[in-house]
Design a protein around this motif. Structure first.
Motif, PDB file in Angstrom:
ATOM      1  N   PHE A 198      19.477   0.886  15.934  1.00 24.22           N
ATOM      2  CA  PHE A 198      19.802  -0.243  16.014  1.00 24.22           C
ATOM      3  C   PHE A 198      19.471  -0.824  17.612  1.00 24.22           C
ATOM      4  N   PRO A 199      18.801  -0.941  17.943  1.00 31.04           N
ATOM      5  CA  PRO A 199      18.264  -1.518  19.156  1.00 31.04           C
ATOM      6  C   PRO A 199      18.639  -2.397  19.889  1.00 31.04           C
ATOM      7  N   ILE A 200      19.167  -3.233  19.116  1.00 30.74           N
ATOM      8  CA  ILE A 200      19.793  -4.336  20.471  1.00 30.74           C
ATOM      9  C   ILE A 200      21.336  -4.074  20.845  1.00 30.74           C
ATOM     10  N   SER A 201      22.195  -3.046  20.632  1.00 27.23           N
ATOM     11  CA  SER A 201      22.963  -2.509  20.430  1.00 27.23           C
ATOM     12  C   SER A 201      23.322  -1.455  21.244  1.00 27.23           C
ATOM     13  N   LYS A 202      23.171  -2.411  22.624  1.00 25.88           N
ATOM     14  CA  LYS A 202      22.706  -0.943  23.933  1.00 25.88           C
ATOM     15  C   LYS A 202      24.163  -1.135  24.822  1.00 25.88           C
ATOM     16  N   ASN A 203      25.163  -1.782  24.997  1.00 23.21           N
ATOM     17  CA  ASN A 203      26.363  -2.038  24.906  1.00 23.21           C
ATOM     18  C   ASN A 203      27.994  -1.027  24.106  1.00 23.21           C
ATOM     19  N   MET A 204      26.936  -1.329  23.043  1.00 19.12           N
ATOM     20  CA  MET A 204      29.041  -0.453  21.571  1.00 19.12           C
ATOM     21  C   MET A 204      27.400   0.317  20.102  1.00 19.12           C
ATOM     22  N   ALA A 205      28.186   1.334  19.930  1.00 18.57           N
ATOM     23  CA  ALA A 205      28.592   1.757  19.047  1.00 18.57           C
ATOM     24  C   ALA A 205      29.147   1.497  17.460  1.00 18.57           C
ATOM     25  N   GLY A 206      29.061   2.324  16.810  1.00 19.57           N
ATOM     26  CA  GLY A 206      29.964   1.500  15.815  1.00 19.57           C
ATOM     27  C   GLY A 206      29.867   2.894  14.734  1.00 19.57           C
ATOM     28  N   VAL A 207      31.261   2.858  14.026  1.00 23.14           N
ATOM     29  CA  VAL A 207      31.199   5.060  13.187  1.00 23.14           C
ATOM     30  C   VAL A 207      31.671   4.507  12.245  1.00 23.14           C
TER      31      VAL A 207
ATOM     32  N   TRP B 232      37.520   1.985  20.141  1.00 23.10           N
ATOM     33  CA  TRP B 232      38.460   1.183  19.800  1.00 23.10           C
ATOM     34  C   TRP B 232      38.532   0.984  17.842  1.00 23.10           C
ATOM     35  N   ALA B 233      39.419   0.784  16.766  1.00 23.31           N
ATOM     36  CA  ALA B 233      39.084   1.182  15.679  1.00 23.31           C
ATOM     37  C   ALA B 233      39.797   0.231  14.645  1.00 23.31           C
ATOM     38  N   PHE B 234      40.023  -0.196  13.498  1.00 26.32           N
ATOM     39  CA  PHE B 234      40.248  -0.692  12.473  1.00 26.32           C
ATOM     40  C   PHE B 234      40.487  -0.181  10.809  1.00 26.32           C
ATOM     41  N   VAL B 235      42.107  -0.243  10.193  1.00 23.65           N
ATOM     42  CA  VAL B 235      41.803   0.139   9.273  1.00 23.65           C
ATOM     43  C   VAL B 235      41.298  -0.021   8.234  1.00 23.65           C
TER      44      VAL B 235
ATOM     45  N   GLY C 151      44.312   8.351   1.759  1.00 22.06           N
ATOM     46  CA  GLY C 151      44.346   8.831   2.836  1.00 22.06           C
ATOM     47  C   GLY C 151      43.966   7.644   3.061  1.00 22.06           C
ATOM     48  N   CYS C 152      42.518   7.349   4.221  1.00 20.32           N
ATOM     49  CA  CYS C 152      42.519   5.872   5.017  1.00 20.32           C
ATOM     50  C   CYS C 152      41.060   6.342   4.775  1.00 20.32           C
ATOM     51  N   GLU C 153      40.469   4.840   5.304  1.00 21.97           N
ATOM     52  CA  GLU C 153      38.557   4.760   5.710  1.00 21.97           C
ATOM     53  C   GLU C 153      38.704   4.022   7.312  1.00 21.97           C
ATOM     54  N   PHE C 154      38.117   3.942   8.204  1.00 23.83           N
ATOM     55  CA  PHE C 154      37.851   2.919   9.498  1.00 23.83           C
ATOM     56  C   PHE C 154      36.854   2.679   9.908  1.00 23.83           C
ATOM     57  N   ILE C 155      36.464   1.526  10.941  1.00 24.17           N
ATOM     58  CA  ILE C 155      35.778   1.377  11.277  1.00 24.17           C
ATOM     59  C   ILE C 155      36.037   1.748  12.957  1.00 24.17           C
ATOM     60  N   LEU C 156      35.309   2.621  13.586  1.00 25.42           N
ATOM     61  CA  LEU C 156      35.739   2.800  15.502  1.00 25.42           C
ATOM     62  C   LEU C 156      34.575   2.369  15.976  1.00 25.42           C
ATOM     63  N   VAL C 157      35.268   1.997  16.959  1.00 24.12           N
ATOM     64  CA  VAL C 157      33.750   0.686  17.740  1.00 24.12           C
ATOM     65  C   VAL C 157      33.396   1.472  19.500  1.00 24.12           C
TER      66      VAL C 157
END
Length: 402
Positions: A93-102, A122-125, A169-175
């Protein structure tokens, strides 16, 4: 407002279906001949349907701003027998130079191995319940349970872990505040042990070298482990003081800072979550609701779409403007100070995250700017009647209609 589904797009074909999609969302498409709109050569209707505005933009669109949208549903998923993770970084995702997500899934008992990394996390459940642990540079500890709607923040270099709790369990987004970050290149405790001589480990911990005879010889990353006991039991195992500013925050439980008929906005930044050096907003848009035309003066914006169908218009100056459609699991990205809006074009509530690399949340409202300078000045620019300008709100209205 009619939701034009991906399934219907596929059924009607790439060209005709995508034209209909634009019409169904209330936006007029450019009027081209049937021949000009045809695509008789090889094409993938399913791929084209993910963003119909790539095929035929709105009449106000112009130029090519590159890829403003990606999706976790379109990237490689790294699996173990205990869980999985997938990532959207500057590499795909070339535009995403300052942040990555998982995006990570930990079933009941599954552990994201004890580890640390250079960028902040930074994470959100988005689902379920998990337990997080961390220890800071002053040997102060943190252990907490987090649920859907909660977030956590670990400063760069702070070692931590995550484990899925019952029932599922859980699922979440990491930034991460580095677009080059990769989930595959963190510092794992097993990796360090495997590459340190036993006699060094024995001397470091003051125990016999045989203590480490059964230490695993491979990285664990995500692995199954017994489900922990109560939070109180885990907290009782250490007598060290707790961190001054807790690393978890119940964003979903906060009172909205703004709420109207069009939706709501909740904010987490250093003002209500002192541990963080990143900021975020959880935005909800009801059908037809609009996240007003605005920009963010301090940071790029990383977006994650949780539910609903949304359309974002991005104004880049020099006559360039592109429109993008978003669905659940999609990621959006808007560079710093670039104007944009987000609109709910479906039947369900749109929920999405706005994440920033700065501790202070900030946005500039186009309407508020216009209505707090002399009306005659704005009228001279836009040829709008002064009497009309006098009726417009001077305070920010992040979500409209009010």
């Amino acid at each position: 407002m009619t939701l034009y589904s991906r399934r219907k797009l596929l059924a009607t074909g790439a060209a005709g279906g995508l034209v209909a999609a634009a019409a169904a969302t209330g936006a007029s498409a450019e009027d081209y001949s049937a021949a000009a709109m045809s695509d008789p050569g090889p094409h993938d209707p399913a791929q084209a349907a993910t963003n119909p505005y790539d095929w035929q933009g709105l009449p106000t669109d112009h130029g090519n701003l590159g890829m403003l949208r990606h999706s976790f549903s379109q990237v490689h998923n790294r699996h173990t027998d205990a869980g999985w993770a997938r990532e959207v970084t500057v590499r795909n995702f070339p535009i995403s130079k300052n942040m990555a997500g998982v995006n990570m899934r930990l079933p009941k008992g599954a552990v994201r191995e004890l580890h640390w990394h250079v960028p902040a996390e930074w994470a959100f459940v988005t689902y379920g319940v998990g337990r997080i642990t961390a220890v800071d540079s002053g040997a102060q500890r943190f252990v907490a349970d987090v649920k859907e709607g909660d977030l956590w923040f670990f400063p760069g270099g702070v070692p931590h872990s995550i484990q899925g709790l019952g029932p599922d369990g859980c699922e979440f987004i990491l930034v991460f505040n580095d677009g080059n970050f990769s989930e595959d290149s963190t510092f794992l405790i097993t990796d360090w042990f495997n590459h340190t001589p036993k006699e060094v480990l024995a001397k470091n911990f003051g125990v016999p070298a045989s203590t480490f005879d059964n230490t695993t010889k491979k990285d664990l990353w995500i692995f199954g482990a017994p489900v922990p006991g109560s939070l109180a039991d885990d907290l009782a195992q250490s007598q060290q003081p707790f961190v001054t500013n807790p690393y978890a925050f119940p964003l979903g439980d906060q009172k909205p800072v703004f709420q109207s008929a069009g939706g709501s906005v909740r904010i987490a930044d250093v003002n209500n979550f002192p541990a963080t050096t990143m900021s975020a907003a959880l935005v909800e848009l009801e059908p037809g609701g609009l996240r007003e035309l605005h920009w963010h003066p301090l940071s790029d914006e990383w977006q994650y779409y949780i539910s609903g169908t949304a359309r974002m218009g991005v104004f880049h100056g020099e006559g360039r403007n592109n429109t993008v459609e978003f669905h659940p699991s999609d990621v959006g990205y808007v560079p710093q100070s670039i104007g944009h809006y987000v609109q709910n074009i479906g039947k369900d509530t749109v929920r999405f995250l706005e994440v920033f690399t700065t501790p202070q949340y900030a946005d500039v409202s186009l309407a508020s700017w216009m209505n707090n300078v002399p009306h005659e000045l704005v009228a001279a620019h836009l040829n709008i009647d002064v009497a009309t300008l006098q009726k417009l709100a001077q305070r920010k209205t992040p979500v409209v209609p009010v």
